[in-house]
Write an enzyme that holds these catalytic residues in place. Structure first.
Site, PDB file in Angstrom:
ATOM      1  N   PHE A  22      -1.186  -5.035   3.453  1.00 27.10           N
ATOM      2  CA  PHE A  22      -1.014  -6.334   2.807  1.00 27.10           C
ATOM      3  C   PHE A  22       0.215  -6.237   1.915  1.00 27.10           C
ATOM      4  O   PHE A  22       0.212  -5.544   0.905  1.00 27.10           O
ATOM      5  CB  PHE A  22      -2.225  -6.740   1.971  1.00 27.10           C
ATOM      6  CG  PHE A  22      -2.015  -8.069   1.290  1.00 27.10           C
ATOM      7  CD1 PHE A  22      -2.208  -9.248   1.995  1.00 27.10           C
ATOM      8  CD2 PHE A  22      -1.589  -8.136  -0.020  1.00 27.10           C
ATOM      9  CE1 PHE A  22      -1.984 -10.484   1.390  1.00 27.10           C
ATOM     10  CE2 PHE A  22      -1.373  -9.361  -0.637  1.00 27.10           C
ATOM     11  CZ  PHE A  22      -1.568 -10.537   0.069  1.00 27.10           C
TER      12      PHE A  22
ATOM     13  N   ASP B 101       5.314   0.268  -1.432  1.00 28.58           N
ATOM     14  CA  ASP B 101       4.944  -0.988  -2.064  1.00 28.58           C
ATOM     15  C   ASP B 101       3.872  -0.683  -3.108  1.00 28.58           C
ATOM     16  O   ASP B 101       2.714  -0.452  -2.776  1.00 28.58           O
ATOM     17  CB  ASP B 101       4.410  -1.960  -1.008  1.00 28.58           C
ATOM     18  CG  ASP B 101       3.955  -3.295  -1.607  1.00 28.58           C
ATOM     19  OD1 ASP B 101       3.841  -3.393  -2.841  1.00 28.58           O
ATOM     20  OD2 ASP B 101       3.691  -4.222  -0.827  1.00 28.58           O
TER      21      ASP B 101
ATOM     22  N   LYS C 126       3.542  -7.708 -10.284  1.00 28.47           N
ATOM     23  CA  LYS C 126       2.262  -7.988 -10.946  1.00 28.47           C
ATOM     24  C   LYS C 126       2.255  -7.523 -12.394  1.00 28.47           C
ATOM     25  O   LYS C 126       2.644  -8.264 -13.276  1.00 28.47           O
ATOM     26  CB  LYS C 126       1.100  -7.415 -10.144  1.00 28.47           C
ATOM     27  CG  LYS C 126       0.912  -8.111  -8.785  1.00 28.47           C
ATOM     28  CD  LYS C 126      -0.438  -7.838  -8.183  1.00 28.47           C
ATOM     29  CE  LYS C 126      -0.558  -8.409  -6.783  1.00 28.47           C
ATOM     30  NZ  LYS C 126      -0.547  -9.883  -6.741  1.00 28.47           N
TER      31      LYS C 126
END
Length: 409
Positions: free
Chosen positions: A140, A225, A254
């Site tokens: 994801f 990532d 984030k």
């Protein structure tokens, strides 16, 4: 206005691309959230790690307020007085050389893809428009059409094609399978060190270091990532540090925005970042002074409050407490740092039902892939709150399970 009316208005005027729990939140502090009726909840999700420092951390709020008294948003058509310092801080904490700042995690992933492809053409002599990036199954990396094109989640892909070519997938955690896919057009390997959306899937020990050696052996790029796993979430500043597997490019976001601003970045060694030239990439809001101020304070806060070590210590407490629960519906508990995934037997309990039961007991969490309860509390959470959330989970399993399947230990 009543909670039901607020929810109905959101449904009436909004896209139905999320399925939120039926709670309407109005304010928060630290690891606690409060709904419009004043009920307190322990946050065991921290906005998918965007609120890793807790809600409205006073240092982050103060940094944002100071910047708002001076300068808000200017485009990259001009220099601003704190962007260079932000870049320097990012380079220092990651051990890499140069930065390109964006807004969302998906933007940072797209930036990494562009960098890897151009590097492949300019430095690896890959034939034009043939560059390939190897990814992991179950990944994801975001929601853009390019990214969902190399996802294997049917709902992420359905109805959004045609998709861009140039990606090949190997099983997550299998370094040998990745090496077998490397060919003359391979520019990079792009993986999450831990797969969060897939259910907090932790690869075998040595996987990240093996990827580093494989990419070195073949002269290709390694890109991690760490949008979800970075900034102390796994008990180190970045997950790759557990195996000293520093990548050529690192995607972060984030928590970098401190829960206050959407801030992401692609950080890389200089030779990779230098593929970009004026006009080749950009973002109106990327690298704005307000984001830089908040991002710098988030980096300082991670260091000053030793939050990575706190995540390591409390993460051991969390995982030990979860593994001590003797319930037949629990298939597996996995995780690292303050990040845990509890795999449930869907024939006994549904993960979403457990989340609803937790909500009723004053704890907010979210399921993923229907059978996994994902727990990622703010790194500032108190141990008492952590144990209260675990106790609520024990009780929530009993709330959802048949009488013969209830908690036995």
């Amino acid at each position: 206005m009543l909670p039901r009316n607020l929810i109905d208005r959101e449904i009436r005027f909004g896209a139905q691309n999320y399925a939120p729990l039926p709670v309407v939140l109005s304010h928060g502090r630290g690891a606690h959230l409060f709904d419009v009726e004043g009920r307190r909840y322990i946050d065991m999700m921290s906005a998918y790690s965007a609120a890793s420092f807790g809600h409205l951390h006073p240092r982050l709020v103060a940094a944002m307020q100071r910047q708002l008294e001076r300068l808000d948003i200017v485009s990259r058509a001009f220099h601003s007085d704190n962007l260079g310092a932000f870049y320097q801080d990012l380079a220092a904490i990651t051990g890499l050389d140069a930065c390109l700042v964006m807004n969302s995690g998906a933007e940072a992933v797209e930036t990494a893809i562009k960098a890897a492809r151009r590097f492949g053409y300019d430095e690896l002599a890959i034939r034009a428009d043939k560059a390939e990036i190897i990814v992991a199954a179950g990944n994801f990396h975001g929601r853009t059409t390019t990214i969902v094109g190399f996802s294997d989640d049917p709902e992420s892909r359905r109805g959004f094609g045609p998709f861009a070519p140039g990606f090949a997938a190997a099983p997550f955690g299998d370094a040998e399978a990745i090496e077998e896919l490397i060919g003359r057009h391979t520019a990079a390997v792009l993986v999450e060190p831990i797969q969060g959306e897939a259910g907090v899937i932790v690869p075998p020990k040595g996987y990240l270091a093996s990827l580093r050696r494989i990419c070195d052996r073949h002269g290709i790029l390694l890109i991690f990532d760490e949008v979800q796993s970075g900034f102390g979430r796994t008990g180190r500043n970045f997950c790759f540090e557990h195996e000293d597997a520093r990548p050529d490019g690192l995607i972060i976001g984030k928590a970098l925005g401190g829960g206050l601003m959407p801030v992401s970045a692609f950080v890389a060694r200089r030779s990779l970042m230098d593929v970009f030239s004026p006009g080749s990439h950009g973002s109106t809001f990327g690298g704005n002074p307000l984001a830089a101020a908040v991002g710098r304070e988030a980096i300082a806060l991670l260091r000053d409050e030793n939050l990575a070590e706190r995540s390591h210590v409390l993460g051991e407490v969390l995982l030990q407490a979860l593994r001590a629960i003797n319930h037949p519906a629990i298939v597996e508990v996995r995780g690292k740092g303050l990040w845990a995934g509890v795999e449930l037997d869907a024939s006994m309990v549904k993960a979403k039902d457990v989340c609803l039961a937790l909500m009723r007991r004053g704890v907010l969490a979210k399921e993923t892939h229907e059978s996994v309860l994902r727990l990622a509390p703010p790194l500032v959470i108190a141990e008492d709150d952590l144990m209260e959330a675990v106790a609520a989970f024990r009780a929530a399993l009993d709330d959802c399970a048949a009488p013969s399947e209830r908690y036995a230990g």
